[in-house]
Design a protein around this motif. Sequence first.
Motif, PDB file in Angstrom:
ATOM      1  N   PRO A  91      13.912  38.076 -50.303  1.00 44.92           N
ATOM      2  CA  PRO A  91      13.540  36.936 -49.462  1.00 44.92           C
ATOM      3  C   PRO A  91      14.789  36.172 -49.013  1.00 44.92           C
ATOM      4  N   PRO A  92      14.745  35.545 -47.828  1.00 47.61           N
ATOM      5  CA  PRO A  92      15.927  34.848 -47.287  1.00 47.61           C
ATOM      6  C   PRO A  92      16.151  33.494 -47.954  1.00 47.61           C
ATOM      7  N   LEU A  93      16.356  33.518 -49.265  1.00 50.65           N
ATOM      8  CA  LEU A  93      16.568  32.277 -50.003  1.00 50.65           C
ATOM      9  C   LEU A  93      17.941  32.294 -50.658  1.00 50.65           C
ATOM     10  N   GLY A  94      18.684  31.195 -50.494  1.00 43.88           N
ATOM     11  CA  GLY A  94      20.006  31.080 -51.100  1.00 43.88           C
ATOM     12  C   GLY A  94      19.974  30.166 -52.307  1.00 43.88           C
ATOM     13  N   GLU A 152      25.955  39.775 -34.602  1.00 41.06           N
ATOM     14  CA  GLU A 152      25.499  39.146 -33.367  1.00 41.06           C
ATOM     15  C   GLU A 152      24.661  37.900 -33.630  1.00 41.06           C
ATOM     16  N   HIS A 153      23.908  37.905 -34.743  1.00 42.86           N
ATOM     17  CA  HIS A 153      23.010  36.787 -35.045  1.00 42.86           C
ATOM     18  C   HIS A 153      23.503  35.966 -36.224  1.00 42.86           C
ATOM     19  N   SER A 154      24.814  35.831 -36.303  1.00 43.73           N
ATOM     20  CA  SER A 154      25.411  35.007 -37.367  1.00 43.73           C
ATOM     21  C   SER A 154      24.875  33.577 -37.297  1.00 43.73           C
ATOM     22  N   HIS A 155      24.574  33.011 -38.495  1.00 43.00           N
ATOM     23  CA  HIS A 155      24.037  31.646 -38.620  1.00 43.00           C
ATOM     24  C   HIS A 155      22.622  31.516 -38.048  1.00 43.00           C
ATOM     25  N   GLU A 156      21.943  32.645 -37.903  1.00 40.48           N
ATOM     26  CA  GLU A 156      20.547  32.628 -37.472  1.00 40.48           C
ATOM     27  C   GLU A 156      19.695  33.335 -38.518  1.00 40.48           C
ATOM     28  N   LEU A 157      18.392  33.046 -38.501  1.00 40.72           N
ATOM     29  CA  LEU A 157      17.458  33.681 -39.426  1.00 40.72           C
ATOM     30  C   LEU A 157      16.744  34.824 -38.715  1.00 40.72           C
ATOM     31  N   ASP A 158      16.877  36.036 -39.252  1.00 40.71           N
ATOM     32  CA  ASP A 158      16.214  37.210 -38.688  1.00 40.71           C
ATOM     33  C   ASP A 158      14.783  37.262 -39.228  1.00 40.71           C
ATOM     34  N   MET A 159      13.842  36.751 -38.442  1.00 40.35           N
ATOM     35  CA  MET A 159      12.455  36.655 -38.908  1.00 40.35           C
ATOM     36  C   MET A 159      11.815  38.024 -39.112  1.00 40.35           C
ATOM     37  N   LYS A 160      12.194  38.987 -38.277  1.00 41.42           N
ATOM     38  CA  LYS A 160      11.615  40.314 -38.416  1.00 41.42           C
ATOM     39  C   LYS A 160      12.107  40.980 -39.698  1.00 41.42           C
ATOM     40  N   LYS A 161      13.423  40.993 -39.895  1.00 45.12           N
ATOM     41  CA  LYS A 161      14.009  41.682 -41.045  1.00 45.12           C
ATOM     42  C   LYS A 161      13.685  40.979 -42.351  1.00 45.12           C
ATOM     43  N   ARG A 162      13.771  39.666 -42.347  1.00 41.46           N
ATOM     44  CA  ARG A 162      13.622  38.895 -43.587  1.00 41.46           C
ATOM     45  C   ARG A 162      12.204  38.398 -43.850  1.00 41.46           C
ATOM     46  N   GLY A 163      11.399  38.326 -42.793  1.00 38.66           N
ATOM     47  CA  GLY A 163      10.063  37.757 -42.979  1.00 38.66           C
ATOM     48  C   GLY A 163       8.924  38.734 -42.802  1.00 38.66           C
ATOM     49  N   VAL A 203       5.131  43.937 -44.314  1.00 35.45           N
ATOM     50  CA  VAL A 203       4.618  45.206 -43.794  1.00 35.45           C
ATOM     51  C   VAL A 203       4.853  46.326 -44.800  1.00 35.45           C
ATOM     52  N   GLU A 204       6.062  46.363 -45.390  1.00 36.53           N
ATOM     53  CA  GLU A 204       6.413  47.452 -46.295  1.00 36.53           C
ATOM     54  C   GLU A 204       5.662  47.370 -47.618  1.00 36.53           C
ATOM     55  N   VAL A 205       5.469  46.169 -48.146  1.00 40.31           N
ATOM     56  CA  VAL A 205       4.706  46.018 -49.388  1.00 40.31           C
ATOM     57  C   VAL A 205       3.269  46.484 -49.180  1.00 40.31           C
ATOM     58  N   VAL A 206       2.674  46.072 -48.077  1.00 41.27           N
ATOM     59  CA  VAL A 206       1.291  46.445 -47.791  1.00 41.27           C
ATOM     60  C   VAL A 206       1.181  47.952 -47.571  1.00 41.27           C
ATOM     61  N   ARG A 207       2.166  48.541 -46.855  1.00 43.47           N
ATOM     62  CA  ARG A 207       2.150  49.989 -46.639  1.00 43.47           C
ATOM     63  C   ARG A 207       2.223  50.728 -47.975  1.00 43.47           C
ATOM     64  N   LEU A 208       3.067  50.276 -48.867  1.00 49.61           N
ATOM     65  CA  LEU A 208       3.219  50.915 -50.175  1.00 49.61           C
ATOM     66  C   LEU A 208       1.876  50.998 -50.895  1.00 49.61           C
ATOM     67  N   HIS A 209       1.156  49.892 -50.931  1.00 47.65           N
ATOM     68  CA  HIS A 209      -0.140  49.883 -51.616  1.00 47.65           C
ATOM     69  C   HIS A 209      -1.174  50.729 -50.873  1.00 47.65           C
ATOM     70  N   ALA A 210      -1.114  50.748 -49.536  1.00 48.54           N
ATOM     71  CA  ALA A 210      -2.050  51.559 -48.757  1.00 48.54           C
ATOM     72  C   ALA A 210      -1.846  53.043 -49.040  1.00 48.54           C
ATOM     73  N   LEU A 211      -0.579  53.494 -49.112  1.00 45.87           N
ATOM     74  CA  LEU A 211      -0.303  54.894 -49.403  1.00 45.87           C
ATOM     75  C   LEU A 211      -0.721  55.251 -50.828  1.00 45.87           C
ATOM     76  N   ALA A 212      -0.514  54.333 -51.741  1.00 46.64           N
ATOM     77  CA  ALA A 212      -0.871  54.601 -53.136  1.00 46.64           C
ATOM     78  C   ALA A 212      -2.381  54.745 -53.318  1.00 46.64           C
ATOM     79  N   HIS A 213      -3.154  54.118 -52.453  1.00 40.38           N
ATOM     80  CA  HIS A 213      -4.611  54.133 -52.594  1.00 40.38           C
ATOM     81  C   HIS A 213      -5.294  54.917 -51.477  1.00 40.38           C
ATOM     82  N   SER A 214      -4.534  55.729 -50.731  1.00 40.22           N
ATOM     83  CA  SER A 214      -5.086  56.608 -49.684  1.00 40.22           C
ATOM     84  C   SER A 214      -5.906  55.849 -48.644  1.00 40.22           C
TER      85      SER A 214
END
Length: 531
Positions: A480-483, A495-506, A511-522
Amino acid sequence: MSGDSPELDLVADFLAECLPFDSLGESTLRRCAASIAVRYCRVGHCFSVDDGAGLFIIRSGAVDEHKTDGIFQRLESGESFFIGADDGELNDRFIATEDTLIYRFPEQAFLQLRRDFRHIDRFFHTRAARQLRRAARYRPQAGFLMQSVASAMSKKPVCVSPEQSIRGAAQMMTEHRVSSVIVLDGDHLLGIVTDRDLRSRVIAGELSPALPIREVMSPDPLTIGEQNSLFDAVLLMTDHRVHHVPVVNDEARLTGMLSTSDIHLAREDDPLFFVQRIKRLNTVAELQEQMRRLPDMFRQWVLAETPSNQITRLTTAVSDALTQRLITLALDELGAAPQPFCWLGFGSQARGEQLLGGDQDNGLLIADGASDSDMAWFESLAKWVCDGLNACGYDYCPGDVMASNPAWRQRLQAWRRTVDNWMHNPSPNAVMRVSIAFDLRPIYGDRDLCEQLQTHMLQCSSKNTIFLAALAENVLSNTPPLGLFGRIAVERSGEHSHELDMKKRGVLPIVEVVRLHALAHSITEVNTYKR
């Protein structure tokens, strides 16, 4: 359909512009909209009680009403027809003559509305009102009526010579899926023939279809200039009770045809009409021009505070329609496919979560019976479509996850072996590819091929704990984007120095956590919200 949703608002707004619903108050309109069922019907669909009973209101597309002696009338956007639960076998048959979006107002709700409002009952009951309903068209909003006729007209009208037979002209109208033809003598505009002319002058008049088309054309038709506004066109059509007007340039030369359907499709702020227009364009240049309007439409959705998951679904619907149209145009260019295939959407397109500025993530799944020469044909198809997507604003994928890459253009068995290899060797590269490819959806073609591949993917992934552990490790690497002291951490460089990347960090970690559980449960669903 229920609740306080943008879809409900779209339906209610549409009803407010259709006779006789335009006479109802806002609360009644919303109550009607909440009971409406929405259905998309392909061209050729024959409506019956199997579709449910009630009033069928055409949102987009067209439906022909057939009597025992042939086509009686064509119903277009804003018009309606009724099928009762007790109708049994219909003497009148209603057949979709185009891909059509239908709103069905259930029979009991419709009958209650007629009991509650006498003028609504009178509208649907009297013969005069039925005739008015046939002539009435969906009345568009005034704002877009200021654009030019040239921006909305069909630029390639179907033209015939005056000696062409009536049968030949009708066959051309059927082939090109249009409701009118223009009769030309060289460059000189002689007349126009519409579906209505064929009904009233040929079928009802019992004329031979072998006669020349000049015998039934409307001579010296009204015309309108390219630079006139759609408002001018609506006034002209209303005053003269016509639905087709040839368009001419300053030299009085024919340049197009404007119909009431074209005017409906000019509603750029309505995603349904936007998508429908994409399906009618015939060149990549025309598709490019249409897609340039998407950012402004996207901005309108945001300003209207449309929920984000609804915006992404609308944006994905646009990219799906564009991809499908490009494939159709490619097939016109290359000929019929030599083997069954399925064009696959990966990543955000598959999940229905696209935004603006995304690149391509797609693949091509081909039946195992394809020969090497067949594969060369599919290579041409992939290049044609990927180049078209790039030209229309969907950039080539930097990682080359595209059907134009042989690694993402394979027969079914080869795809299965590729998946097995990813599973047995969960390297960082394999995990990256899985994060894209395991979110997949059929965009065009044989859906069964896609279902077979997805079934194989889920069977392999749900049983492979080592692979799932590798996916989990990848998920946990995106912290998570927490310091320090819980403050939001921004990018330190690039390129996006001093900015928050909402897609990458948020967004992506969720999306990836949910995908992981979806694959595990077919779980076959790929949309994150639905997962």
